[in-house]
Design a protein around this motif. Structure first.
Motif, short mmCIF file in Angstrom:
data_model
loop_
_atom_site.label_atom_id
_atom_site.label_comp_id
_atom_site.label_asym_id
_atom_site.label_seq_id
_atom_site.Cartn_x
_atom_site.Cartn_y
_atom_site.Cartn_z
N SER A 63 0.83 -1.31 -0.22
CA SER A 63 -0.06 -0.08 -0.13
C SER A 63 0.99 1.19 0.33
O SER A 63 1.08 2.50 1.02
N HIS A 64 1.82 1.25 -1.02
CA HIS A 64 2.37 2.03 -1.25
C HIS A 64 3.48 2.86 0.44
O HIS A 64 3.94 3.82 0.34
N GLN A 65 3.62 1.44 0.51
CA GLN A 65 4.49 2.04 2.54
C GLN A 65 5.88 0.82 2.18
O GLN A 65 5.05 0.12 1.78
N SER A 66 6.60 1.06 2.63
CA SER A 66 8.22 0.10 2.97
C SER A 66 7.37 -0.58 3.63
O SER A 66 7.04 -0.62 4.58
N ALA A 67 7.95 -2.08 3.76
CA ALA A 67 8.04 -2.62 4.77
C ALA A 67 8.33 -2.46 6.15
O ALA A 67 7.57 -2.37 7.62
N TRP A 68 9.93 -2.07 6.68
CA TRP A 68 10.49 -0.94 7.65
C TRP A 68 9.59 0.03 7.69
O TRP A 68 9.40 -0.06 9.25
N SER A 69 8.85 0.53 7.29
CA SER A 69 8.25 1.64 7.46
C SER A 69 6.42 1.17 8.63
O SER A 69 6.03 1.42 9.91
N ILE A 70 6.27 -0.24 7.75
CA ILE A 70 5.24 -0.55 8.48
C ILE A 70 5.25 -1.50 9.79
O ILE A 70 4.53 -1.01 10.70
N ILE A 71 6.84 -1.74 9.83
CA ILE A 71 6.88 -2.59 11.21
C ILE A 71 7.10 -0.93 12.25
O ILE A 71 7.08 -1.70 13.05
N TRP A 72 8.12 -0.75 11.64
CA TRP A 72 7.88 0.94 12.73
C TRP A 72 7.44 1.37 13.11
O TRP A 72 7.28 1.89 14.49
N SER A 73 5.84 1.58 12.15
CA SER A 73 4.59 1.94 12.77
C SER A 73 3.79 1.56 13.69
O SER A 73 4.21 2.02 14.59
N SER A 74 3.78 -0.12 13.85
CA SER A 74 3.03 -1.03 14.77
C SER A 74 4.50 -1.04 16.30
O SER A 74 4.07 -0.86 17.03
N PRO A 212 -8.27 3.01 10.33
CA PRO A 212 -8.57 2.85 9.22
C PRO A 212 -7.82 3.95 8.53
O PRO A 212 -7.02 3.83 7.67
N VAL A 213 -6.31 4.73 9.42
CA VAL A 213 -5.69 5.26 9.13
C VAL A 213 -4.20 4.41 9.39
O VAL A 213 -2.88 5.41 8.67
N SER A 214 -4.37 3.41 9.78
CA SER A 214 -2.75 3.30 10.85
C SER A 214 -2.24 2.35 9.10
O SER A 214 -2.73 1.75 8.39
N ILE A 215 -0.70 2.36 9.40
CA ILE A 215 -0.22 0.94 8.68
C ILE A 215 0.47 0.10 9.03
O ILE A 215 1.35 0.13 8.19
N GLY A 216 0.16 -0.11 9.72
CA GLY A 216 0.87 -0.73 10.95
C GLY A 216 0.57 -2.66 10.72
O GLY A 216 0.32 -3.04 9.53
N VAL A 217 1.59 -3.10 10.79
CA VAL A 217 1.31 -5.04 10.31
C VAL A 217 -0.30 -5.09 11.02
O VAL A 217 -0.41 -6.10 9.69
N GLY A 218 -0.70 -4.87 11.98
CA GLY A 218 -2.29 -5.29 12.08
C GLY A 218 -2.82 -4.88 10.84
O GLY A 218 -3.83 -5.34 10.28
N TYR A 219 -3.37 -3.46 10.25
CA TYR A 219 -3.84 -3.54 9.34
C TYR A 219 -3.45 -4.08 7.49
O TYR A 219 -4.37 -4.16 7.78
N CYS A 220 -2.28 -4.27 7.75
CA CYS A 220 -1.83 -4.74 6.76
C CYS A 220 -2.44 -6.32 6.99
O CYS A 220 -2.86 -6.39 5.71
N LEU A 221 -2.89 -7.08 7.56
CA LEU A 221 -3.45 -8.57 8.29
C LEU A 221 -4.84 -8.35 7.46
O LEU A 221 -5.14 -8.86 7.00
#
Length: 265
Positions: A63-74, A212-221
């Motif tokens: 979703s236009h986000q890098s893997a590390w930014s998603i992980i770091w968000s969580s 609905p606005v988070s980009i963490g791993v839970g949102y990705c899941l």
């Protein structure tokens, strides 16, 4: 020259543990592979398909986000929730363990709130307060009560002989509290941290599913499940498992280190 295992050699014990863990993981992957073949459905991908999805996730993100930014968000939300719980639970637990009157007054309020599952607060915090702060508060609830109950228990379990000895040597109430009770409660605090981190990690993943606005791993899941990207779903589950193991391993290491320095091992 034939190798001879020595139970008293720490390197031999470490090597044996590594070998057992390796064989256990190999067995786990084989069982996973067998079950996925028997299930014969896209919902349950094989380990190979999951591994390919994992590589793709780290190369291209989601979703236009890098893997590390998603992980770091969580991780950042998780750390903020943990620190908030620690800052509040530590002094509160020490005082509740020290003062019987305060404990009697506050315990009914705690017992009313404690049985409520942390994830039950997720829609309240996320939709009622703020999309960004909500997941932090859910993690706070998940970690706060294990921390608090362990600290109170630790203060109550302090050997009365230590307290009497400190008083005999002239220590006043403040010195007994800071020099005897606080250090004695540290091992129980670390046990609460260990339990709380496990609960908190589950909370952040579940809370992000509501946001609905988070980009963490839970949102990705959740998003991947809605789009039937099943190998990617399992790749995220693998990442969640690894992060959970890392956080609990760090707390276990800290617990053992502190216990060793305090002469409890």
């Amino acid at each position: 020259m034939m190798f001879k295992y020595d139970e008293n050699n720490k390197y031999h014990r470490f090597g044996r543990t590594c070998m057992i863990v390796f064989l256990s993981l190999i067995m786990f992957v084989e069982i996973w592979w067998l079950l996925s073949i028997m299930a014969n459905t896209n919902v349950f991908p094989t380990p190979a398909e999951t591994f390919e999805a994992l590589i793709d996730f780290f190369n291209n993100g989601y979703s236009h986000q890098s893997a590390w930014s998603i992980i770091w968000s969580s991780l950042s939300l998780f750390i903020e929730g943990f620190l908030l719980a620690l800052v509040i639970a530590l002094p509160l637990g020490l005082f509740l363990g020290y003062s019987k009157m305060l404990n009697t007054f506050v315990t009914p309020m705690i017992e009313v709130l404690r049985p409520i599952a942390p994830i039950a607060w997720a829609p309240v915090f996320i939709y009622g307060i703020n999309y960004s702060v909500g997941p932090i508060l859910v993690v706070f609830i998940g970690i706060f009560f294990p921390l608090l109950t362990n600290i109170i228990f630790g203060v109550k379990k302090i050997d009365q002989n230590l307290v009497d000895a400190a008083k005999t040597l002239g220590a006043n109430k403040t010195q007994v509290f800071t020099k005897v009770m606080v250090p004695s409660a540290v091992p129980y605090l670390m046990n609460g941290v260990k339990i709380g981190l496990g609960v908190g990690w589950m909370c952040i993943v579940a809370a992000e599913m509501y946001s609905p606005v988070s980009i963490g791993v839970g949102y990705c899941l959740q998003s991947m499940c809605q789009n039937s990207l099943w190998p990617s779903v399992f790749a995220i589950l693998v990442i969640i498992a690894i992060l959970g193991i890392l956080t609990t391993s760090v707390s276990e290491y800290a617990q053992k280190t502190i216990a060793k320095r305090m002469g409890m091992e």
